[in-house]
Design a protein around this motif. Sequence first.
Motif, PDB file in Angstrom:
ATOM      1  N   ALA A  89      71.257  79.822  21.458  1.00 50.90           N
ATOM      2  CA  ALA A  89      72.022  80.767  20.715  1.00 50.90           C
ATOM      3  C   ALA A  89      71.312  82.223  21.201  1.00 50.90           C
ATOM      4  O   ALA A  89      72.077  83.148  21.305  1.00 50.90           O
ATOM      5  N   LEU A  90      69.914  82.182  21.509  1.00 52.64           N
ATOM      6  CA  LEU A  90      69.321  83.303  22.412  1.00 52.64           C
ATOM      7  C   LEU A  90      70.150  83.565  23.398  1.00 52.64           C
ATOM      8  O   LEU A  90      70.371  84.669  23.615  1.00 52.64           O
ATOM      9  N   HIS A  91      70.276  82.712  24.373  1.00 49.85           N
ATOM     10  CA  HIS A  91      70.730  82.908  25.494  1.00 49.85           C
ATOM     11  C   HIS A  91      72.303  83.587  25.324  1.00 49.85           C
ATOM     12  O   HIS A  91      72.765  84.328  26.223  1.00 49.85           O
ATOM     13  N   VAL A  92      72.954  82.980  24.338  1.00 50.28           N
ATOM     14  CA  VAL A  92      74.353  83.538  24.134  1.00 50.28           C
ATOM     15  C   VAL A  92      74.214  85.045  23.785  1.00 50.28           C
ATOM     16  O   VAL A  92      74.957  85.907  24.369  1.00 50.28           O
ATOM     17  N   PHE A  93      73.306  85.300  23.166  1.00 48.47           N
ATOM     18  CA  PHE A  93      73.213  86.896  22.630  1.00 48.47           C
ATOM     19  C   PHE A  93      72.874  87.674  23.765  1.00 48.47           C
ATOM     20  O   PHE A  93      73.526  88.667  24.060  1.00 48.47           O
ATOM     21  N   GLN A  94      72.079  87.052  24.839  1.00 40.36           N
ATOM     22  CA  GLN A  94      71.664  87.698  25.875  1.00 40.36           C
ATOM     23  C   GLN A  94      72.739  87.903  26.969  1.00 40.36           C
ATOM     24  O   GLN A  94      72.945  88.961  27.537  1.00 40.36           O
ATOM     25  N   ARG A  95      73.603  86.905  26.843  1.00 45.14           N
ATOM     26  CA  ARG A  95      74.826  86.658  27.884  1.00 45.14           C
ATOM     27  C   ARG A  95      75.983  87.759  27.238  1.00 45.14           C
ATOM     28  O   ARG A  95      77.051  88.016  28.108  1.00 45.14           O
ATOM     29  N   ALA A  96      75.935  88.400  25.949  1.00 43.20           N
ATOM     30  CA  ALA A  96      77.051  89.105  25.509  1.00 43.20           C
ATOM     31  C   ALA A  96      77.273  90.283  26.356  1.00 43.20           C
ATOM     32  O   ALA A  96      78.289  91.207  26.299  1.00 43.20           O
ATOM     33  N   ALA A  97      76.212  90.732  26.772  1.00 39.60           N
ATOM     34  CA  ALA A  97      76.131  92.068  27.684  1.00 39.60           C
ATOM     35  C   ALA A  97      75.024  92.145  28.536  1.00 39.60           C
ATOM     36  O   ALA A  97      73.983  92.506  28.672  1.00 39.60           O
ATOM     37  N   PRO A  98      75.308  91.458  29.877  1.00 40.87           N
ATOM     38  CA  PRO A  98      74.217  91.164  31.014  1.00 40.87           C
ATOM     39  C   PRO A  98      74.078  92.452  31.521  1.00 40.87           C
ATOM     40  O   PRO A  98      74.729  93.338  31.600  1.00 40.87           O
TER      41      PRO A  98
END
Length: 187
Positions: A89-98
């Motif tokens: 879930a944390l990684h998904v948040f990070q990937r939302a706006a690389p």
Amino acid sequence: MPDLVPLIGEPLAIDLVNTRTAAGDLLATADDLRAWLRRQDGRIPEAPERAAALTDADLAAVRRLRAVTARLLHHARHGTAPDPADLEALHVFQRAAPAITELAWNGTALVAARRRTGSAGDRLVAALAEAAAGLLADPAVTRIRECAADDCVLLFLPAHPRRRWCSPTGCGNRVRVARHYRRHRPG
Ligand SMILES: [Zn+2]
């Protein structure tokens, strides 16, 4: 009860988790989120300049990220394995706006700036998630403490080992005053 003023100035991920206090949620509305970003006063370059750019959906995302970060911090502090679903879930948040290194020609040379792509809300959430990832993998994470006041759940990273309170003027003072009254109670 601790005051309802957010504690600011700890590592960003701790500041975020600390918006959930024993006395209430300091990120209950999009306006609360805007006020919190203003209090951060430039620490988050991704904070949108136009406050109106943040929506209720962005608030919901920040609150979900806060819950994930709180659980991951708990495990990291105690040296126990996190739930893989929380890491993802944390990684998904990070990937939302690389973030990319964006180049621009200034007339004589290329200059670089780190820029995130995505909506204002996605950029903010990605920046907060990235800050959380940095703290979670930092060896200092095991030094994070919870405020020593019984009714306070705020976390802090002490700069010196004797710090016991989230805030010396808040909980520190409150507990000292309560102790004084208990000692001087008649009978
Ligand atoms: Zn406290």
